[in-house]
Design a protein around this motif. Structure first.
Motif, short mmCIF file in Angstrom:
data_model
loop_
_atom_site.label_atom_id
_atom_site.label_comp_id
_atom_site.label_asym_id
_atom_site.label_seq_id
_atom_site.Cartn_x
_atom_site.Cartn_y
_atom_site.Cartn_z
N LEU A 55 -112.47 -44.32 -56.45
CA LEU A 55 -112.01 -43.15 -57.20
C LEU A 55 -113.15 -42.16 -57.40
O LEU A 55 -112.96 -40.95 -57.26
CB LEU A 55 -111.44 -43.59 -58.55
N ALA A 56 -114.34 -42.67 -57.71
CA ALA A 56 -115.50 -41.79 -57.84
C ALA A 56 -115.81 -41.11 -56.51
O ALA A 56 -116.17 -39.93 -56.47
CB ALA A 56 -116.71 -42.60 -58.32
N ALA A 57 -115.67 -41.86 -55.42
CA ALA A 57 -115.98 -41.31 -54.09
C ALA A 57 -114.98 -40.24 -53.69
O ALA A 57 -115.34 -39.29 -52.98
CB ALA A 57 -115.98 -42.44 -53.06
N TYR A 58 -113.74 -40.38 -54.11
CA TYR A 58 -112.75 -39.33 -53.86
C TYR A 58 -113.07 -38.07 -54.68
O TYR A 58 -112.88 -36.95 -54.22
CB TYR A 58 -111.35 -39.81 -54.22
N ALA A 302 -114.28 -30.23 -57.83
CA ALA A 302 -114.19 -31.61 -58.32
C ALA A 302 -112.81 -31.89 -58.89
O ALA A 302 -112.28 -33.00 -58.75
CB ALA A 302 -115.27 -31.87 -59.37
N MET A 303 -112.20 -30.89 -59.55
CA MET A 303 -110.83 -31.05 -60.05
C MET A 303 -109.86 -31.24 -58.89
O MET A 303 -108.98 -32.11 -58.93
CB MET A 303 -110.42 -29.84 -60.87
N HIS A 304 -110.02 -30.41 -57.84
CA HIS A 304 -109.17 -30.57 -56.65
C HIS A 304 -109.31 -31.99 -56.10
O HIS A 304 -108.32 -32.67 -55.81
CB HIS A 304 -109.61 -29.59 -55.56
N HIS A 305 -110.56 -32.41 -55.94
CA HIS A 305 -110.81 -33.72 -55.35
C HIS A 305 -110.28 -34.85 -56.24
O HIS A 305 -109.76 -35.84 -55.74
CB HIS A 305 -112.31 -33.91 -55.12
N ARG A 306 -110.38 -34.68 -57.57
CA ARG A 306 -109.92 -35.74 -58.47
C ARG A 306 -108.39 -35.86 -58.40
O ARG A 306 -107.85 -36.97 -58.40
CB ARG A 306 -110.36 -35.45 -59.90
N MET A 307 -107.69 -34.73 -58.33
CA MET A 307 -106.24 -34.79 -58.24
C MET A 307 -105.80 -35.43 -56.92
O MET A 307 -104.96 -36.34 -56.91
CB MET A 307 -105.64 -33.40 -58.40
N ALA A 308 -106.36 -34.96 -55.81
CA ALA A 308 -106.01 -35.54 -54.51
C ALA A 308 -106.44 -36.99 -54.44
O ALA A 308 -105.71 -37.86 -53.93
CB ALA A 308 -106.66 -34.74 -53.38
#
Length: 366
Positions: A55-58, A302-308
């Motif tokens: 999850l951190a890596a995403y 980072a928000m984009h990446h966290r949602m995806a």
């Protein structure tokens, strides 16, 4: 026959993954063992099953290995704190419960007393790397957000923890509770540290940034609820948004799942709208302060990446559960749900809002 898990939700964000994820996962487990955070029955199995290094890596696909590990440790600390209070018998008997006091002290000072519990020392190790690099104003905001999250987890409002069929606080109340208990707001502040700076107060406290962070927090928490709903469904399971909708609106879980999927896509559209307002509101300030523009772009990315990443991570986790013996009798479904037309009006297949003209101002779409 009920499928093993709900259909995938199409989110209009690129999915990426940090190549250092396996190393982060190993270092995360070592950190948790070293701090004696896995002494409760099944704690190590649950931490491994959560795949928080992934999850951190995403979320931070470009972060250096040490920063990636630090981020993984913080979200693992949140997970383990939530795990501690997941069972009714673990809920503190009164608000002054000793461990909570210790943890609050660490958030305020960044240090743990020698006699403090393991959870406090583990948190102090993480914050000991973050606090020296950040301003007093940033730390004050981080403490406020983190303590609010801590109290929502440790002292949930009446009706938030029992089974979904007993949930009586209503959908809106549950959404407010879930937004805070999910722990996204401290993570968004930590994103600033990972990005190497601090957002100006005028941006961070502005209406557009508040809208965008609320939308991101909802998408992340509702997506987790959506994918976990069938695995957790049952009379004694904790409430999730699917169960709350099913109970309060008197509909079946599959109908509630579809409603949650639409709500998630609605919030993605809200996120896009707030993002455009945020970029437009910078005006000339962004052009005269390229460092601010770059930092904001990194934080929003980072928000984009966290949602995806949450969508992929939650889907992968539920697939893993479905493959276990005796779980998920239905076939695995790889198809997705259609994006409603009123959401598609804001988005195209690349995730860029239609009519977005940020390129003319030199903005790069993540």
């Amino acid at each position: 026959m009920v499928e093993a898990h709900p259909p995938r939700i199409p989110l209009p964000f690129a999915l990426d993954r940090n190549p250092h994820a396996p190393d982060a996962e190993c270092r995360l487990l070592d950190w948790a063992r070293r701090h004696h955070l896995l002494d409760r029955p099944g704690a190590e199995r649950r931490l491994l099953g959560a795949r928080l290094g992934d999850l951190a890596a995403y979320t931070h696909p470009d972060a250096a290995p040490d920063l990636l590990c630090l981020y993984a440790q913080f979200i693992a600390w949140q997970f383990l704190t939530h795990d501690r209070y997941a069972e009714p018998e673990e809920h503190p008997a009164h608000p002054g419960e000793h461990l909570i006091d210790q943890i609050e002290s660490v958030f305020h000072t960044g240090r743990a007393e020698s006699t403090a519990a393991a959870m406090a020392h583990a948190l102090a190790e993480v914050l000991g790397r973050v606090y020296p690099a950040m301003s007093a104003q940033w730390r004050e905001r981080f403490v406020t957000e983190s303590v609010q999250t801590l109290h929502r987890v440790a002292h949930p409002p009446a009706g938030a923890v029992p089974a979904a069929r007993e949930h009586a606080c209503g959908v809106d109340a549950y959404i407010r509770y879930r937004r805070l208990a999910g722990g996204q707001f401290p993570c968004l502040l930590l994103d600033e540290f990972i990005a190497g700076g601090e957002l100006p107060t005028a941006i961070r406290d502005g209406a557009a940034y508040d809208d965008i962070r609320n939308a991101e927090a909802d998408v992340v928490s509702w997506t987790s609820d959506y994918y976990a709903s069938r695995d957790s469904a049952g009379p004694d399971s904790p409430a999730d948004l699917v169960g709350v909708l099913a109970y309060t609106e008197h509909v079946g879980r599959e109908h509630a799942e579809a409603a949650v999927a639409i709500r998630i896509q609605d919030r993605v559209a809200d996120f896009m709208t707030a993002r455009r307002a945020l970029q437009g509101g910078l005006g000339g300030a962004a052009s005269t302060d390229p460092d601010t523009e770059l930092l904001l772009r990194r934080c929003v990315s980072a928000m984009h990446h966290r949602m995806a990443g949450t969508e992929a991570w939650a889907w992968e986790n539920v697939r893993s559960v479905a493959r276990r013996p005796g779980a998920g009798r239905g076939r695995i479904v790889g198809g997705g749900l259609p994006v409603p037309e009123y959401v598609a009006d804001l988005l195209d297949v690349r995730g860029r809002p239609r009519g977005w003209d940020g390129g003319a101002a030199g903005h790069r779409w993540p």
